[in-house]
Design a protein around this motif. Structure first.
Motif, PDB file in Angstrom:
ATOM      1  N   LEU A 116       0.829  -1.202   0.000  1.00 35.27           N
ATOM      2  CA  LEU A 116       0.000   0.000   0.000  1.00 35.27           C
ATOM      3  C   LEU A 116       0.868   1.257   0.000  1.00 35.27           C
ATOM      4  O   LEU A 116       0.507   2.261  -0.629  1.00 35.27           O
ATOM      5  CB  LEU A 116      -0.923  -0.016   1.218  1.00 35.27           C
ATOM      6  N   ALA A 117       2.017   1.209   0.662  1.00 38.62           N
ATOM      7  CA  ALA A 117       2.926   2.365   0.658  1.00 38.62           C
ATOM      8  C   ALA A 117       3.455   2.628  -0.743  1.00 38.62           C
ATOM      9  O   ALA A 117       3.560   3.790  -1.158  1.00 38.62           O
ATOM     10  CB  ALA A 117       4.079   2.120   1.633  1.00 38.62           C
ATOM     11  N   ILE A 157       0.604   4.256  -2.741  1.00 43.77           N
ATOM     12  CA  ILE A 157       0.362   5.648  -2.331  1.00 43.77           C
ATOM     13  C   ILE A 157       1.481   6.553  -2.839  1.00 43.77           C
ATOM     14  O   ILE A 157       1.232   7.687  -3.286  1.00 43.77           O
ATOM     15  CB  ILE A 157       0.235   5.729  -0.801  1.00 43.77           C
ATOM     16  N   LEU A 195       0.745   7.203  -6.503  1.00 45.81           N
ATOM     17  CA  LEU A 195      -0.369   8.127  -6.712  1.00 45.81           C
ATOM     18  C   LEU A 195      -0.007   9.551  -6.298  1.00 45.81           C
ATOM     19  O   LEU A 195      -0.551  10.514  -6.858  1.00 45.81           O
ATOM     20  CB  LEU A 195      -1.586   7.649  -5.908  1.00 45.81           C
ATOM     21  N   ARG A 196       0.920   9.702  -5.355  1.00 46.74           N
ATOM     22  CA  ARG A 196       1.305  11.037  -4.905  1.00 46.74           C
ATOM     23  C   ARG A 196       2.322  11.676  -5.845  1.00 46.74           C
ATOM     24  O   ARG A 196       2.206  12.859  -6.194  1.00 46.74           O
ATOM     25  CB  ARG A 196       1.887  10.959  -3.494  1.00 46.74           C
ATOM     26  N   PRO A 249       0.714  10.551 -10.428  1.00 42.89           N
ATOM     27  CA  PRO A 249      -0.627   9.941 -10.502  1.00 42.89           C
ATOM     28  C   PRO A 249      -0.999   9.499 -11.909  1.00 42.89           C
ATOM     29  O   PRO A 249      -1.659   8.474 -12.074  1.00 42.89           O
ATOM     30  CB  PRO A 249      -1.545  11.063 -10.002  1.00 42.89           C
ATOM     31  N   ASN A 259       6.437   2.715  -9.296  1.00 43.72           N
ATOM     32  CA  ASN A 259       5.769   3.897  -8.728  1.00 43.72           C
ATOM     33  C   ASN A 259       6.727   5.013  -8.327  1.00 43.72           C
ATOM     34  O   ASN A 259       6.315   5.953  -7.645  1.00 43.72           O
ATOM     35  CB  ASN A 259       4.945   3.484  -7.507  1.00 43.72           C
TER      36      ASN A 259
END
Length: 227
Positions: A111-112, A115, A118-119, A122, A226
């Motif tokens: 999940l980290a 996130i 997305l931060r 995105p 990511n």
């Protein structure tokens, strides 16, 4: 007396107090603390060389932003490797055979990474849900499939580690039980079974090391997408 082969995977308790926390602390006690000497001993030197090689190999394909995870990934690798290896000793308990523990490690770290994606980027993070050049009629189906594959990643991380270690421990116990039962009746077959058990133990040591590496490697691949 053990009534089931799966009893070895039950969390041990003493006077009603669960000993899972003690199993977490024990690996860290085995690692020496830095000494004030100028020259380290062989164990400290080997440990530092292993961590440096592992970290450099893991972070070499990543962007600079992913290098902030070096300490977390190296610590996680050391932690999992210690727990897996200590679980092969007699009269010990392997915490990583518990799916709850593995999911507790996999879900927050996965999940980290999501996130962070997305931060920081995105558009690129959401772009992974739809490959470029997809025909218009297939867009809804592919988005659903990619979303399911995204949310199944932590489950795959936790189940892979649990299943491999559980299967290896069960197979070792089955072969050891067979060798013990066959010893008074067929000593030759029992000896051959014991040789197979020795080879399987060596294989299980390799599996314990490889599964810890695979867990951290897959997590680094998720992070690479990511950052």
């Amino acid at each position: 007396m053990m009534t089931s082969f799966f009893d070895q995977f039950m969390s041990p308790t003493y006077l009603g107090i669960p000993l899972m926390g003690l199993a977490f602390v024990l690996p860290w006690l085995l690692f020496p603390s830095p000494a004030p000497r100028w020259i380290n001993n062989r164990f400290l030197t080997l440990q530092g060389w292993f961590i440096n090689r592992f970290t450099s190999q893991l972070l070499s394909p990543m962007n600079v932003g992913g290098h902030n995870w070096a300490l977390i990934l190296a610590s996680l690798m050391t932690f999992l490797l210690s727990l897996n290896m200590l679980g092969l000793l007699p009269y010990t308990f392997t915490p990583t055979t518990q799916l709850s523990l593995n999911m507790g490690l996999a879900v927050p770290l996965w999940l980290a990474t999501v996130i962070i994606g997305l931060r920081n980027q995105p558009t690129a993070a959401l772009g992974h849900l739809l490959p470029e050049g997809t025909p218009v009629p297939l867009i809804p189906v592919l988005i659903i499939i990619e979303t399911i594959s995204l949310f199944i990643r932590p489950l795959a991380l936790g189940v892979r580690l649990t299943a491999n270690l559980t299967a290896g421990h069960l197979l070792m116990q089955l072969i050891a039980t067979a060798a013990f039962v066959l010893m008074p009746m067929m000593p030759t077959v029992a000896l051959l079974t014991s040789i197979v058990l020795l080879l399987l133990t060596i294989l299980e040591v390799a599996v314990a090391m490889i599964q810890a590496y695979v867990f951290v490697l897959l997590l680094s691949l998720y992070l690479q997408e990511n950052v």
